[in-house]
Design an enzyme around this catalytic site. Structure first.
Site, mmCIF file in Angstrom:
data_model
loop_
_atom_site.group_PDB
_atom_site.id
_atom_site.type_symbol
_atom_site.label_atom_id
_atom_site.label_comp_id
_atom_site.label_asym_id
_atom_site.label_seq_id
_atom_site.Cartn_x
_atom_site.Cartn_y
_atom_site.Cartn_z
ATOM 1 N N ARG A 158 40.850 44.861 65.070
ATOM 2 C CA ARG A 158 40.286 43.503 65.094
ATOM 3 C C ARG A 158 40.337 42.817 63.735
ATOM 4 O O ARG A 158 40.750 41.672 63.621
ATOM 5 C CB ARG A 158 38.812 43.535 65.528
ATOM 6 C CG ARG A 158 38.586 43.545 66.985
ATOM 7 C CD ARG A 158 37.330 44.333 67.300
ATOM 8 N NE ARG A 158 37.577 45.741 66.993
ATOM 9 C CZ ARG A 158 38.110 46.592 67.847
ATOM 10 N NH1 ARG A 158 38.366 46.222 69.061
ATOM 11 N NH2 ARG A 158 38.365 47.838 67.509
ATOM 12 N N THR A 159 39.844 43.504 62.728
ATOM 13 C CA THR A 159 39.672 42.823 61.447
ATOM 14 C C THR A 159 41.020 42.357 60.902
ATOM 15 O O THR A 159 41.200 41.188 60.572
ATOM 16 C CB THR A 159 38.954 43.751 60.442
ATOM 17 O OG1 THR A 159 37.732 44.179 61.038
ATOM 18 C CG2 THR A 159 38.652 43.028 59.145
ATOM 19 N N LYS A 199 51.294 57.332 46.066
ATOM 20 C CA LYS A 199 51.850 57.914 44.835
ATOM 21 C C LYS A 199 50.792 58.054 43.761
ATOM 22 O O LYS A 199 51.089 58.421 42.630
ATOM 23 C CB LYS A 199 52.987 57.029 44.309
ATOM 24 C CG LYS A 199 54.127 56.835 45.279
ATOM 25 C CD LYS A 199 55.161 55.908 44.649
ATOM 26 C CE LYS A 199 56.261 55.557 45.641
ATOM 27 N NZ LYS A 199 57.118 54.492 45.123
ATOM 28 N N ARG A 244 40.549 46.359 52.845
ATOM 29 C CA ARG A 244 39.636 47.361 53.421
ATOM 30 C C ARG A 244 39.928 48.692 52.750
ATOM 31 O O ARG A 244 41.093 49.084 52.603
ATOM 32 C CB ARG A 244 39.835 47.479 54.933
ATOM 33 C CG ARG A 244 39.130 48.697 55.516
ATOM 34 C CD ARG A 244 39.154 48.716 57.022
ATOM 35 N NE ARG A 244 38.275 47.698 57.562
ATOM 36 C CZ ARG A 244 37.993 47.568 58.853
ATOM 37 N NH1 ARG A 244 38.542 48.393 59.731
ATOM 38 N NH2 ARG A 244 37.176 46.625 59.276
ATOM 39 N N HIS A 262 30.486 44.891 55.153
ATOM 40 C CA HIS A 262 31.550 44.304 55.970
ATOM 41 C C HIS A 262 31.126 42.858 56.219
ATOM 42 O O HIS A 262 30.749 42.487 57.325
ATOM 43 C CB HIS A 262 31.680 45.085 57.283
ATOM 44 C CG HIS A 262 32.924 44.809 58.064
ATOM 45 N ND1 HIS A 262 33.777 43.760 57.789
ATOM 46 C CD2 HIS A 262 33.466 45.453 59.134
ATOM 47 C CE1 HIS A 262 34.791 43.791 58.657
ATOM 48 N NE2 HIS A 262 34.617 44.804 59.480
HETATM 49 C C1 NCD Z 1 33.701 48.140 62.257
HETATM 50 C C2 NCD Z 1 34.109 48.685 60.898
HETATM 51 O O1 NCD Z 1 35.301 48.911 60.632
HETATM 52 O O2 NCD Z 1 33.211 48.831 60.102
HETATM 53 N N1 NCD Z 1 34.787 47.652 62.996
HETATM 54 C C3 NCD Z 1 35.173 46.363 62.832
HETATM 55 O O3 NCD Z 1 35.588 45.937 61.786
HETATM 56 N N2 NCD Z 1 35.040 45.556 63.904
HETATM 57 C C4 NCD Z 1 32.847 49.065 63.027
HETATM 58 C C5 NCD Z 1 33.360 50.442 63.344
HETATM 59 O O4 NCD Z 1 34.450 50.856 62.943
HETATM 60 O O5 NCD Z 1 32.616 51.161 64.025
#
Ligand code: NCD
Length: 322
Positions: A56-57, A86, A107, A135
């Protein structure tokens, strides 16, 4: 120059008036099926650097940028396919990619790493999840979804359920809820994934009414929002502790019967058993609408970040000290 770059690293940087501004802009995009031909990001390039899995993100960020008329470059499995494999530091990678792109979305599994990367670049960085820490964009989407679904963000009773120790989405949302008024938050978690006392204390100091609860069925009739989360297996060092944390709180038909008719169920997704798919057809199950809201909200956020950055560049008189 660097110190004035407007990164998005933590929900702590957002105040109430900004939230409504952002939500209204996201609504404009959402109303048009995110197809408003504004092209406000035309000519800009966004780089996504993901050192942890994501569906999703990353995809909604990329969709949002594309819909705004911008372009995307992406290191999808950055831990394996970028020079991190590396041994390159995230700071070095960010420095280099900042020379290619106007905006970085990162991320990374380590708390604080995205802020470290942000500190060495002169383009905006958006934190798309740093370990168990934050997040922020997910929390914005969650609150935006509450606003869309219930018409308000104040005077609500909200249960945060599941992994409140490692779950960055729930933890960021809890922090963001401090911008709301007259809010009661129930924390419902098995012993191994309870929210730490320090964060609870911070939330209370900021004005939230916080209660820890064990019995989700008992509090369900009082809820406006049930925010369910996945136990974050990847953060556990002890597999037994993970097993111990699972299966305590499941949203199923029986629980839905106890939830008010106007309540909603949210989940940042992915789910792995903590919401029974049998409840997906219930109109109160809002988690797929929540995921969809990610595009409109991220369009509004990217637009705001890029515009602010442009203003910075112009006001620094066109002199870029890279
Ligand atoms: C979440 C995350 O990556 O923190 N997912 C997301 O971005 N929608 C929640 C999760 O992974 O459980």
């Amino acid at each position: 120059m660097r110190s004035t770059v407007n990164h998005v690293l933590s929900v702590a940087q957002f105040e109430r008036p900004f939230l409504f501004e952002l939500f209204r802009r996201a609504d404009q995009f959402a109303m048009l099926g995110c197809r408003e031909a504004v092209g406000t990001a035309k000519g800009a390039i966004m780089a996504t650097l993901f050192y942890e899995p994501s569906t999703r993100t990353r995809l909604s960020f990329e969709t949002a940028m594309t819909r705004l008329g911008g372009a995307v470059i992406s290191a999808e499995y950055a831990a394996a396919t970028s020079s991190a494999a590396k041994g390159e530091s995230i700071e070095d990678t960010a420095r280099v990619v900042a020379g290619y792109a106007d905006l970085l979305v990162i991320r990374h599994p380590e708390a604080g790493s995205v802020a470290r990367a942000a500190s060495v670049v002169d383009v905006p960085v958006i934190n798309a999840g740093d370990g168990a820490n934050e997040h922020p964009t997910q929390a914005l989407i969650d609150l935006y979804t509450i606003w869309r679904e219930l018409g308000r963000i104040d005077g609500l009773t909200i249960a945060l359920v599941g992994d409140l120790r490692y779950g960055r989405a729930a933890r960021s949302l809890a922090r963001l809820l401090t911008q709301t008024v007259d809010t009661t938050v129930y924390l419902v978690a098995p012993p191994v994934t309870r929210m730490d006392a320090r964060l609870i204390a911070d939330l209370r100091t900021a004005g939230l009414q916080v209660e820890e609860a064990d019995d989700l069925h008992a509090i369900a009739p009082r809820l406006d929002v049930l925010y369910q989360t996945r136990i974050q297996r990847e953060r556990f060092t002890d597999p037994e502790a993970y097993t111990e944390a699972c299966g305590h709180y499941v949203v199923d038909r029986e629980l839905m019967r106890r939830l008010p008719s106007k309540a909603i169920v949210l989940h940042p997704l992915p789910r792995v058993g903590e919401i029974d798919p049998a409840v997906d057809d219930d109109p109160r199950a809002a988690y797929f609408r929540q995921a969809r809201n990610g595009v409109a909200l991220r369009m509004a956020l990217i637009e705001w970040v890029l515009q602010r950055h442009l203003v910075e560049i112009v006001s620094s008189n066109g002199h870029l000290h890279r």
